[in-house]
Every structure is written in C-alpha cells, then in structure tokens.
Write a protein that holds these residues in place. Structure first.
Motif, PDB file in Angstrom:
ATOM      1  N   LEU A  87      39.337  47.873  53.395  1.00 53.21           N
ATOM      2  CA  LEU A  87      40.438  47.169  52.742  1.00 53.21           C
ATOM      3  C   LEU A  87      40.143  45.679  52.595  1.00 53.21           C
ATOM      4  N   ILE A  88      39.512  45.087  53.606  1.00 52.83           N
ATOM      5  CA  ILE A  88      39.148  43.669  53.523  1.00 52.83           C
ATOM      6  C   ILE A  88      38.134  43.454  52.412  1.00 52.83           C
ATOM      7  N   LEU A  89      37.139  44.344  52.304  1.00 54.20           N
ATOM      8  CA  LEU A  89      36.141  44.215  51.244  1.00 54.20           C
ATOM      9  C   LEU A  89      36.773  44.363  49.861  1.00 54.20           C
ATOM     10  N   PHE A  90      37.693  45.327  49.700  1.00 52.68           N
ATOM     11  CA  PHE A  90      38.383  45.467  48.423  1.00 52.68           C
ATOM     12  C   PHE A  90      39.193  44.217  48.092  1.00 52.68           C
ATOM     13  N   HIS A  91      39.814  43.639  49.100  1.00 46.96           N
ATOM     14  CA  HIS A  91      40.592  42.423  48.894  1.00 46.96           C
ATOM     15  C   HIS A  91      39.690  41.272  48.447  1.00 46.96           C
ATOM     16  N   ILE A  92      38.545  41.135  49.079  1.00 48.66           N
ATOM     17  CA  ILE A  92      37.600  40.076  48.706  1.00 48.66           C
ATOM     18  C   ILE A  92      37.107  40.284  47.277  1.00 48.66           C
ATOM     19  N   ILE A  93      36.764  41.520  46.929  1.00 49.09           N
ATOM     20  CA  ILE A  93      36.301  41.820  45.566  1.00 49.09           C
ATOM     21  C   ILE A  93      37.418  41.539  44.554  1.00 49.09           C
ATOM     22  N   TYR A  94      38.638  41.920  44.889  1.00 49.77           N
ATOM     23  CA  TYR A  94      39.775  41.670  44.001  1.00 49.77           C
ATOM     24  C   TYR A  94      39.948  40.171  43.772  1.00 49.77           C
ATOM     25  N   LEU A  95      39.912  39.387  44.852  1.00 54.95           N
ATOM     26  CA  LEU A  95      40.058  37.937  44.715  1.00 54.95           C
ATOM     27  C   LEU A  95      38.923  37.334  43.896  1.00 54.95           C
ATOM     28  N   TYR A  96      37.721  37.843  44.074  1.00 50.63           N
ATOM     29  CA  TYR A  96      36.573  37.346  43.322  1.00 50.63           C
ATOM     30  C   TYR A  96      36.784  37.566  41.824  1.00 50.63           C
ATOM     31  N   PHE A  97      37.186  38.792  41.451  1.00 47.03           N
ATOM     32  CA  PHE A  97      37.409  39.071  40.035  1.00 47.03           C
ATOM     33  C   PHE A  97      38.627  38.323  39.497  1.00 47.03           C
ATOM     34  N   LEU A  98      39.633  38.117  40.319  1.00 47.76           N
ATOM     35  CA  LEU A  98      40.794  37.351  39.901  1.00 47.76           C
ATOM     36  C   LEU A  98      40.412  35.907  39.597  1.00 47.76           C
ATOM     37  N   ILE A  99      39.574  35.332  40.441  1.00 51.17           N
ATOM     38  CA  ILE A  99      39.105  33.961  40.205  1.00 51.17           C
ATOM     39  C   ILE A  99      38.286  33.889  38.920  1.00 51.17           C
ATOM     40  N   ILE A 100      37.438  34.871  38.681  1.00 46.25           N
ATOM     41  CA  ILE A 100      36.633  34.901  37.447  1.00 46.25           C
ATOM     42  C   ILE A 100      37.540  34.996  36.222  1.00 46.25           C
ATOM     43  N   ILE A 101      38.566  35.843  36.282  1.00 45.43           N
ATOM     44  CA  ILE A 101      39.475  36.001  35.145  1.00 45.43           C
ATOM     45  C   ILE A 101      40.251  34.709  34.893  1.00 45.43           C
ATOM     46  N   ILE A 102      40.757  34.091  35.940  1.00 41.14           N
ATOM     47  CA  ILE A 102      41.500  32.840  35.778  1.00 41.14           C
ATOM     48  C   ILE A 102      40.590  31.750  35.217  1.00 41.14           C
ATOM     49  N   TYR A 103      39.376  31.655  35.722  1.00 40.01           N
ATOM     50  CA  TYR A 103      38.427  30.665  35.222  1.00 40.01           C
ATOM     51  C   TYR A 103      38.116  30.910  33.749  1.00 40.01           C
ATOM     52  N   SER A 104      37.944  32.167  33.365  1.00 36.70           N
ATOM     53  CA  SER A 104      37.665  32.509  31.965  1.00 36.70           C
ATOM     54  C   SER A 104      38.835  32.128  31.068  1.00 36.70           C
ATOM     55  N   ILE A 105      40.048  32.392  31.516  1.00 35.92           N
ATOM     56  CA  ILE A 105      41.236  32.040  30.724  1.00 35.92           C
ATOM     57  C   ILE A 105      41.332  30.529  30.555  1.00 35.92           C
ATOM     58  N   LEU A 106      41.081  29.800  31.627  1.00 36.22           N
ATOM     59  CA  LEU A 106      41.147  28.336  31.540  1.00 36.22           C
ATOM     60  C   LEU A 106      40.071  27.788  30.607  1.00 36.22           C
ATOM     61  N   CYS A 107      38.891  28.372  30.639  1.00 40.41           N
ATOM     62  CA  CYS A 107      37.811  27.925  29.746  1.00 40.41           C
ATOM     63  C   CYS A 107      38.153  28.203  28.300  1.00 40.41           C
ATOM     64  N   ILE A 108      38.757  29.356  28.026  1.00 43.37           N
ATOM     65  CA  ILE A 108      39.141  29.710  26.646  1.00 43.37           C
ATOM     66  C   ILE A 108      40.224  28.758  26.140  1.00 43.37           C
ATOM     67  N   LYS A 109      41.219  28.476  27.005  1.00 46.70           N
ATOM     68  CA  LYS A 109      42.284  27.559  26.606  1.00 46.70           C
ATOM     69  C   LYS A 109      41.740  26.157  26.359  1.00 46.70           C
ATOM     70  N   LYS A 110      40.770  25.744  27.168  1.00 47.56           N
ATOM     71  CA  LYS A 110      40.197  24.405  27.032  1.00 47.56           C
ATOM     72  C   LYS A 110      39.436  24.290  25.699  1.00 47.56           C
ATOM     73  N   ARG A 111      38.777  25.352  25.285  1.00 52.64           N
ATOM     74  CA  ARG A 111      38.039  25.335  24.018  1.00 52.64           C
ATOM     75  C   ARG A 111      38.982  25.296  22.827  1.00 52.64           C
ATOM     76  N   ASN A 112      40.146  25.954  22.958  1.00 51.74           N
ATOM     77  CA  ASN A 112      41.105  25.997  21.853  1.00 51.74           C
ATOM     78  C   ASN A 112      41.858  24.692  21.688  1.00 51.74           C
ATOM     79  N   ILE A 113      41.865  23.858  22.705  1.00 53.28           N
ATOM     80  CA  ILE A 113      42.616  22.592  22.611  1.00 53.28           C
ATOM     81  C   ILE A 113      41.867  21.578  21.856  1.00 53.28           C
TER      82      ILE A 113
END
Length: 113
Positions: A87-113
């Motif tokens: 469960l701890i490993l799944f949580h770490i993997i989930y957080l890792y992918f969540l950070i990647i998704i948030i970073y990707s969204i922020l990068c896309i928004k920054k390019r559109n501005i």
C-alpha cells in the motif's frame, strides 16, 4: 531500565487489549510528530527516521504479542506487513504520477499564456 527495554522490544509473551491500544496510540503519536518535524527541519532527518524505525519495530513487537494473546501465531504479522508495504508503494507511485500530471498541466497552461 532493562525491564522497560525488554517489555517494549520483546517478541515473546502476551499483551492485553488496553495496553496494546495505549501503546499503539503512543507510537503513532511519536511517529506523526517525527514526520511533522522532518518536514519542518531537514537537519534532523536521519535521527528522526531512526526514531520512526525503532518505534515501528516496537509496534511490530506489540502486534506479535497481541496475536499471541488471541491464540494466533506471531508469524501472521508478515502478511499484514507485506500488505502495508504494498500500500505504501502504491501511494508513492500514485503521488509520483500525480506530481507529473500537475506539472504537465502547469506547463501547458504556461505555454498558452
């Protein structure tokens, strides 16, 4: 002092329900305070991790003795620990992918501005 050490880290014997609950609350409180201190102070990172590790071993000791009190084998703690680690490993993997998704969204928004 040695009797306190033996009562905390002994894997033999029994432990009552009230003492188990009290020990669990104390150990979880210690671990949460250490985790909060780690986020606030990176200097004491190693020492606080050692405290968390030692308290985890004592918690395993209490869990094994509680299983003995219920008439079960202490080896039943292994599946519980494996499930916890998974469960701890799944949580770490989930957080890792969540950070990647948030970073990707922020990068896309920054390019559109």
């Amino acid at each position: 002092m040695i009797s306190i050490f033996n009562s905390i880290f002994s894997f033999k014997g029994f432990i009552g329900r009230k003492r188990f609950i009290a020990a669990t609350v104390i150990i979880i409180t210690i671990q949460l305070l250490c985790m909060l201190a780690i986020t606030e102070n990176n200097q004491a990172y190693k020492a606080l991790n050692i405290i968390i590790f030692i308290s985890s071993i004592s918690m395993i000791s209490f869990l094994i003795r509680r299983l003995h009190d219920l008439g079960l084998s202490g080896w039943l703690v292994i599946p519980v620990l494996l499930i916890e680690i998974i469960l701890i490993l799944f949580h770490i993997i989930y957080l890792y992918f969540l950070i990647i998704i948030i970073y990707s969204i922020l990068c896309i928004k920054k390019r559109n501005i």
